[in-house]
Design an enzyme around this catalytic site. Structure first.
Site, PDB file in Angstrom:
ATOM      1  N   GLN A  16     -21.585  -4.332  24.573  1.00 20.23           N
ATOM      2  CA  GLN A  16     -21.297  -3.277  24.886  1.00 20.23           C
ATOM      3  C   GLN A  16     -20.869  -2.198  23.468  1.00 20.23           C
ATOM      4  O   GLN A  16     -19.705  -2.103  23.340  1.00 20.23           O
ATOM      5  CB  GLN A  16     -20.213  -3.123  25.864  1.00 20.23           C
ATOM      6  N   PHE A  17     -21.690  -1.670  23.080  1.00 24.93           N
ATOM      7  CA  PHE A  17     -21.686  -0.806  21.890  1.00 24.93           C
ATOM      8  C   PHE A  17     -20.766   0.376  22.302  1.00 24.93           C
ATOM      9  O   PHE A  17     -19.919   0.945  21.449  1.00 24.93           O
ATOM     10  CB  PHE A  17     -22.735  -0.344  21.140  1.00 24.93           C
ATOM     11  N   THR A  18     -20.682   0.741  23.549  1.00 26.07           N
ATOM     12  CA  THR A  18     -20.019   2.239  24.067  1.00 26.07           C
ATOM     13  C   THR A  18     -18.729   2.105  23.571  1.00 26.07           C
ATOM     14  O   THR A  18     -17.800   3.095  24.087  1.00 26.07           O
ATOM     15  CB  THR A  18     -20.535   2.518  25.308  1.00 26.07           C
TER      16      THR A  18
END
Length: 146
Positions: free
Chosen positions: A78-80
């Site tokens: 989850q890069f966010t």
């Protein structure tokens, strides 16, 4: 590295209507990787997660680890988690690791869990648009960062 850890009674990930991972009773991890992260950050957090006492013992006290309860782990990239939303209304992700580095550390974390435990380890799919479903148990949610 930033990880949102949730104790779950069940969790699953689907990509284009195909299930890529599913668990019962365990931990779902949303994993964000920072541009400055390295193997040491990953190993420290992975070891912490394996030993973190977030499951109830017989007296109802959170005193047992995922290994103690023979739980499962679902690891979802989850890069966010590294969104910067200070300026404007569109988040930027400049501090998130680039795809090549992030995917390498993500895969190393999954491998670490498999090598250092006898738990069932399931995954999402790096770089994919995923549908994630879970039932947070407790609710117990922790944000871990190293």
């Amino acid at each position: 590295m930033k990880i949102v850890l949730q104790r779950v009674s069940k969790a699953s990930v689907r990509v284009e209507n195909v299930q890529t991972g599913a668990i019962e009773n365990g931990l779902m991890l949303l994993v964000g990787i920072h541009e400055d992260d390295d193997q040491q950050h990953m190993e420290w957090l992975a070891e912490k997660i394996l030993k973190l006492r977030v499951f109830d013992d017989k007296s109802g006290k959170m005193n047992l680890s995922v290994q103690d309860v023979k739980g499962e782990i679902l690891v979802v990239p989850q890069f966010t988690l590294y969104a910067d939303y200070e300026q404007g209304n569109r988040p930027s992700y400049f501090s998130a690791a680039g795809p090549e580095k992030a995917e390498k550390l993500y895969n190393e974390m999954v491998s670490y869990f498999k090598q250092q435990s006898e738990l069932n380890i399931e995954t999402g799919k790096f770089g994919a648009n995923m549908d994630v479903e879970f039932c947070n148990d407790g609710p117990v949610t922790l944000v871990l960062e190293k």
